[in-house]
Scaffold this active site. Structure first.
Site, short mmCIF file in Angstrom:
data_model
loop_
_atom_site.label_atom_id
_atom_site.label_comp_id
_atom_site.label_asym_id
_atom_site.label_seq_id
_atom_site.Cartn_x
_atom_site.Cartn_y
_atom_site.Cartn_z
N HIS A 364 40.30 -31.74 26.20
CA HIS A 364 40.66 -30.48 26.86
C HIS A 364 41.36 -29.48 25.96
O HIS A 364 41.78 -28.42 26.43
CB HIS A 364 41.57 -30.74 28.06
N LYS A 556 48.57 -18.11 34.52
CA LYS A 556 48.28 -19.28 33.69
C LYS A 556 49.59 -19.71 33.05
O LYS A 556 50.56 -18.94 33.07
CB LYS A 556 47.24 -18.96 32.61
N ARG A 557 49.65 -20.91 32.47
CA ARG A 557 50.86 -21.29 31.77
C ARG A 557 51.18 -20.27 30.67
O ARG A 557 50.28 -19.62 30.13
CB ARG A 557 50.70 -22.70 31.16
N LYS A 562 47.61 -17.88 24.80
CA LYS A 562 47.07 -17.18 25.97
C LYS A 562 47.44 -15.69 25.96
O LYS A 562 46.90 -14.90 26.72
CB LYS A 562 47.57 -17.85 27.26
N THR A 664 39.95 -22.06 33.86
CA THR A 664 39.35 -22.25 35.19
C THR A 664 39.83 -21.14 36.13
O THR A 664 39.11 -20.78 37.06
CB THR A 664 39.70 -23.63 35.78
N LYS A 668 37.91 -18.73 39.16
CA LYS A 668 38.41 -18.45 40.51
C LYS A 668 38.51 -16.95 40.75
O LYS A 668 38.15 -16.45 41.83
CB LYS A 668 39.80 -19.09 40.70
#
Ligand code: 26R
Length: 822
Positions: A364, A556-557, A562, A664, A668
Site C-alpha cells: 500500500h 485525508k491524513r 499529500k 480512495t 468517493k
C-alpha cells in the site's frame, strides 16, 4: 429510496416498532416513557440484530455444509465508522426503521448520532479493509476478516488555539451492540523465552520453543451484512487477556499483586491502535500486536480446517487463502511454518510449499519510512523461534533462487536478503512477504508498476507471474446510497435501482448530462447537501459559510506528500491578490480541510496550525468580502466524511506524483459529483481515463518528470527567487501577520520548502496548481457546463466500486466461488 429485499420485505414498520419496544423492555430494562435517546438507539440496534443474527446463522451453516474455500483477510486496521444505517440499508430496512422510529416520536438521524465511530484504523488502508468486507459479503464470497479488538481506536482530535490536541477514543465504553464475544473460541499464544535443540529417538533434530509468556486471545465477532439479503460474514477481532493457566502459578505462590501486573501487561497488547500513518517506529509492543493477532487467527483457521479434514493437511491450500493487508501481518508466514514444522512435524519443503500457496500480499505504500523492518535483536527477544525460521527461509531463498539466477553475485544477495546487514541488522518484512506469497499486488496501475520497477525489480525477475495489480475501490452502499440519500433517490428514478450492486449502471446518467432539467435537479441536490454541511461547519467551527460558494474539500491524513501546504499556499496567493486588488474577481470559495496528524509528526502539526491561523485571519478580514473562507473541521473521521463528501464541488488530490499509492477519497468524491483537482498520481490517473479530460483538472509533474527533475538536481530556491508570488507568500508566513505579536510562528513551512529542500516538490508544482484552480474558477461560472461536468463524474466512475476490486482479487489472486445463501 423504495427498494427492499424479498427476504426482509415482510418486515414492515409496524413489526419493527413491536421489536424495538420489546427490546426497550426486555434488553434495556426501561420503558417508552423514560427511555433516553441512547436507550432507544440500543433497542433499535437489538431489533436490527434479530435480522442480522438470522443471516449470520444461515450463512455460517451454509459455508460449513458446503465446506467452502474462503479468503481470510489479515489486517491490523478496520475503519468501520458507524454500523447503524449501514446495516439498515444493507438489510433493506432503512425506510421501515425510519418510519417506525418516527411513529415512536424519534428522528432516525438523532438516533444515528448516538453511535460512536468504530475507528480501528488510521486512514486509507483501514477504510479499504472495511469496504472490502462489505463487498465480500454482498458478493456472497466466503470470507473472514481478522484483526485486533483495540480498546482505544484512533485518537480524537481537538484544536486548542489552533493546535492539534489528541484525546483517547473509547468507542465501547458502554458496550457496543454490534459485537458478540465468543469465549468458546479463545486461543492461547506465546511470546519471549528461548529455543532448545533436542534430538528424537531417530536422531532427528527438533527445535523446542520454551515461551516466556502465554497470552489469551478472546475473539469478538462483528457481523458484516451484505447488501440486500445476501451473506452475513464475520469480522473477528482478538482481545488480549492474561492466560488463566499462566497466572494460577503466580497466584498460588502468594503473588496476587504480581499476577495482576501480568494481567495488565497482557491486556496492554490490544489496548491501543498505533496512530502512525506511513512512519514505522519499530516498537516492541507493535510487533507483539502483529504476532498476537496473526497467531490467534491462524490457529482459528486451522481449528476450523481440522474440524472438516482432521490431520490431513493436503487440502489446506485448496480451502484457505490469506490476504496480507500490507506487511503488518507478515509474521503470519513464519508462524504458519512453525505450526507446520514444529507442531505438525511436517518436512520443511512440504510446509513451505503450503505457505507459498496460501499467502498473498498487498503493498500500500512506496514511502521508504513506511516500509517495515524489525531489528534482529528485538525479533530474537520476542519471537526467538520465528527468527530462526526466517533465517532458514532466507538461507534457502538466497541459495536456491538468488544464487541460481545470479551465481556468486554478492550485491544481489545483499539487496535481496530478508535480513538487512549492517551495524544493527534488520528483518525486512516486505522481502519476507514477497518471498512467502504466491501473489503480490499494488493498489492502482501506476503504483503496481512502481512496485515492480522501483521496489522489487529483482523479485520480478525471479517470479514475474507473482506480480499483479488490483486497483482500489469503495463501497457505493456507504459512499453513495447511505451518505447521499437525495442523489440516490434521483438515480433510482432516472436509471433504476440496480446501481448499488452494479455501479457501471451509472453510465446511463451520461445520457442526461445535457438535459437542463436534470442538470438543475442534480445541482439542487448538491446545493441542499452544501446547506446541510454549512450547518455542521457552523456548529463545529463557528464559521458561517455560504452554500452558493464553491465547496473545495481536502480530506485525508495530514502528510507532506499529500501536500495540504500546497493548498494553503494557493489560498494565501488568492488572499494576497485580493489585498492587492480589492476588486479581484473570483467565484467565492470555501476551502475545507479535514485531517489528523500523527502525534509525533512535528511538521504535520505545524501545517495544521498554519491553516488554522490563516483561516482565522482571512475569515475575519472584511476586505475579503467573503470571497474566501477557510475551515479546518476538527476530528475528521468516517462519520464526518459521510457529511462532507456529498457536499463537495471540488476534490483536492494533489500528492507528489509517485507518492500516493492509490487514494480512495478521490473515488468517493468523484462518485458524489465533485470535480477533481489532481496530479497524475495513484488512482487519479485511472479516474482521469474514465471521466475524460474535460471533467477533471489535472496539473503538475508526472512520475517521470519528478524523477528527471530530481536527477538533474531540484533547487526549490530557484522557484522562490523566480516567482514573486511564491516569494511574497513564504516571506509573509515568517511575519507576525497571522500570529500578531509572534513573528516566526508559521515559519516551519517556509523552512522545510527552502532549507529543507522541499522534498515533495511543492514549489515546482505551485504554478501548475494555481492554473488548475483558475480553470476550476472559470468552469464554475458556466452553470450548465459545471453541472454537466459534475454529472459526468458520477456517471463515469462505476469502475471504482470495491465490488470490482474484489472481483479482480477473486480472478487474479483468490480463485474463490460465491456461495449463495438463502
Ligand atoms: C508501518 C506503519 C507505521 C504504517 C505504515 C503505513 C501504518 C500504516 C500505514 C498506512 C499505509 C499503508 C496506507 O494507509 N496506505 C494507503 O493505502 C490506501 C489503500 O490502499 C491507499 O489508497 C493510499 O494511497 C495509501 O496511502
Amino acid at each position: 429510496s423504495s427498494s427492499s429485499t424479498p427476504a426482509t420485505a415482510s418486515l414492515n414498520a409496524e413489526q419493527l416498532k413491536e421489536r424495538i419496544i420489546r427490546h426497550l423492555h426486555a434488553t434495556l430494562g426501561t420503558d417508552i416513557n423514560k427511555a433516553s435517546p441512547q436507550a432507544w438507539w440500543r433497542a433499535t440496534c437489538a431489533a436490527i440484530n434479530e435480522s442480522v443474527f438470522d443471516g449470520l446463522r444461515t450463512t455460517q451453516r451454509e459455508h460449513y455444509q458446503q465446506d467452502t474455500r474462503a479468503v481470510h483477510y489479515f489486517s491490523l486496521e478496520y475503519l468501520m465508522g458507524r454500523l447503524f444505517s449501514n446495516n439498515l440499508h444493507n438489510l433493506g430496512l432503512y425506510q421501515s426503521a425510519k418510519q417506525a422510529l418516527a411513529e415512536l416520536g424519534h428522528d432516525i438521524a438523532d438516533l444515528e448520532d448516538q453511535e460512536e465511530d468504530m475507528a480501528l484504523g488510521n486512514g486509507g488502508l483501514g477504510r479499504l479493509a472495511a469496504c472490502f468486507i462489505d463487498s465480500l459479503a454482498t458478493m456472497n464470497l466466503p470470507a473472514v476478516g481478522y484483526g485486533i479488538h483495540y480498546e482505544h481506536g484512533l485518537f480524537q482530535q481537538e484544536f486548542q488555539a489552533g493546535r492539534q490536541i489528541e484525546r483517547p477514543d473509547s468507542w465501547r465504553e458502554y458496550g457496543n451492540p454490534w459485537e458478540i464475544c465468543r469465549p468458546e473460541s479463545v486461543q492461547e499464544i506465546s511470546v519471549y523465552g528461548y529455543v532448545e535443540t533436542v534430538y528424537d529417538l531417530q536422531g532427528r533434530m527438533k527445535k523446542v520453543w520454551h515461551p516466556g509468556r502465554i497470552i489469551k486471545g478472546v475473539p469478538w465477532d462483528i457481523p458484516v451484512v451484505g447488501y440486500h439479503g445476501s451473506s452475513v460474514n464475520v469480522l473477528r477481532l482478538w482481545e488480549s487477556r492474561a492466560s488463566d493457566f499462566f497466572n494460577w502459578d503466580v497466584f498460588n505462590s502468594g503473588g496476587y499483586v504480581d499476577a495482576s501486573r501480568e494481567n495488565i501487561e497482557a491486556e496492554t497488547i490490544s489496548k491501543v491502535l498505533y496512530p502512525n500513518d506511513e512512519t514505522e517506529a519499530g516498537k516492541e509492543l507493535r510487533l507483539i500486536q502483529q504476532y498476537f493477532f496473526c497467531s490467534c487467527s491462524l490457529k482459528d483457521i486451522i481449528r476450523r480446517y481440522k474440524r472438516a479434514h482432521g490431520d490431513d493437511w493436503s487440502k489446506f491450500p485448496e480451502q484457505v487463502v490469506i490476504q496480507l493487508n500490507d506487511t503488518h501481518p507478515a509474521v503470519a508466514i513464519p508462524e504458519l511454518m512453525r505450526i507446520l514444522v514444529d507442531r505438525a512435524d511436517m518436512h520443511w519443503d512440504e510446509a513451505w510449499g503450503i505457505c507459498q500457496q496460501v499467502f498473498a500480499y498487498t503493498n500500500h505504500t512506496l514511502l521508504p519510512e513506511a516500509l517495515e523492518s524489525w531489528s534482529v535483536r528485538m525479533f530474537e527477544k520476542v519471537l526467538p523461534r520465528h527468527l530462526e525460521i526466517i533465517y532458514e527461509i532466507n538461507r534457502r531463498f538466497l541459495l536456491e533462487q538468488v544464487d541460481v539466477r545470479w551465481p556468486g553475485d554478492n550485491d544481489k544477495k545483499r539487496k535481496l536478503s530478508i535480513i538487512e546487514e549492517g551495524h544493527e541488522p534488520m528483518v525486512r518484512m516486505g522481502h519476507l512477504s514477497v518471498v512467502g506469497s504466491f501473489r503480490v499486488n499494488g493498489v492502482a496501475e501506476v503504483h503496481s508498476k512502481l512496485v515492480q520497477s522501483d521496489l522489487f525489480p529483482e523479485m520480478v525477475a525471479l517470479w514475474p507471474e507473482k506480480f499483479t495489480n488490483v486497483t482500489n475501490g469503495v463501497t457505493p452502499r456507504r459512499w453513495l446510497k447511505a451518505c447521499n440519500p437525495r442523489l440516490s433517490s434521483m438515480l433510482d428514478r432516472l436509471i433504476g435501482s440496480d446501481w448499488p450492486t452494479d455501479l457501471k449502471q451509472l453510465s446511463k446518467l451520461a445520457a442526461h448530462a445535457d438535459d437542463p432539467k436534470v442538470q438543475d435537479d442534480f445541482m439542487a441536490i448538491k446545493q441542499q447537501n452544501k446547506a446541510d454541511l454549512a450547518k455542521v461547519i457552523q456548529d463545529l467551527t463557528g464559521v458561517a459559510v455560504d452554500p452558493a460558494a464553491i465547496f473545495d474539500i481536502q480530506i485525508k491524513r495530514l502528510h507532506e506528500y499529500k501536500r495540504q501546504h500546497l493548498n494553503l499556499l494557493h489560498i494565501l496567493a488568492l488572499y494576497r491578490r485580493i489585498l492587492q486588488n480589492p476588486d479581484y474577481d473570483m467565484v467565492p470559495r470555501v476551502f475545507i480541510f479535514g485531517a489528523k496528524a500523527a502525534p509525533g509528526y512535528k511538521l504535520a502539526k505545524e501545517i495544521i496550525y498554519a491553516i488554522n491561523k490563516v483561516a482565522e485571519k482571512i475569515n475575519h478580514d472584511k476586505r475579503v468580502k467573503d470571497r474566501i473562507k477557510v475551515v479546518f473541521m476538527p476530528n475528521y473521521r468516517v462519520t464526518l466524511a459521510e457529511k462532507m463528501i456529498p457536499a463537495a464541488d471540488v476534490s483536492e488530490q494533489i500528492s507528489t506524483a509517485g507518492k500516493e499509492a492509490s487514494g480512495t477519497g478521490n473515488m468517493k468524491l468523484a462518485l458524489n459529483g465533485a470535480i477533481t483537482v489532481g496530479t497524475l498520481d495513484g488512482a487519479n490517473i485511472e479516474i482521469a481515463e474514465e471521466v475524460g479530460e474535460d471533467n477533471i483538472a489535472i496539473f503538475g509533474l508526472t512520475v517521470d518528470e519528478v524523477k528527471a527533475l530530481r536527477q538533474s538536481g531540484y533547487h526549490s530556491r530557484d522557484y522562490y527567487h523566480n516567482n514573486p508570488e511564491i516569494k511574497a507568500i513564504l516571506d509573509w508566513l515568517e511575519t507576525d501577520y497571522f500570529t500578531p505579536g509572534k513573528p516566526g510562528e508559521l515559519a516551519a513551512i517556509k523552512h522545510s520548502l527552502l532549507e529543507g529542500g522541499d522534498p515533495y516538490l511543492v514549489l515546482a508544482d505551485f504554478e501548475g496548481y494555481q492554473a488548475a484552480q483558475q480553470q476550476i474558477d472559470g468552469w464554475y461560472r458556466d452553470k450548465a457546463g459545471w453541472a454537466k461536468k459534475a454529472m459526468m463524474n458520477t456517471a463515469c466512475v462505476g469502475k471504482f466500486t470495491s465490488d470490482r476490486s474484489i472481483q479482480d482479487y477473486v480472478d487474479r489472486v483468490w480463485q474463490l466461488t460465491p456461495c449463495k445463501v438463502d
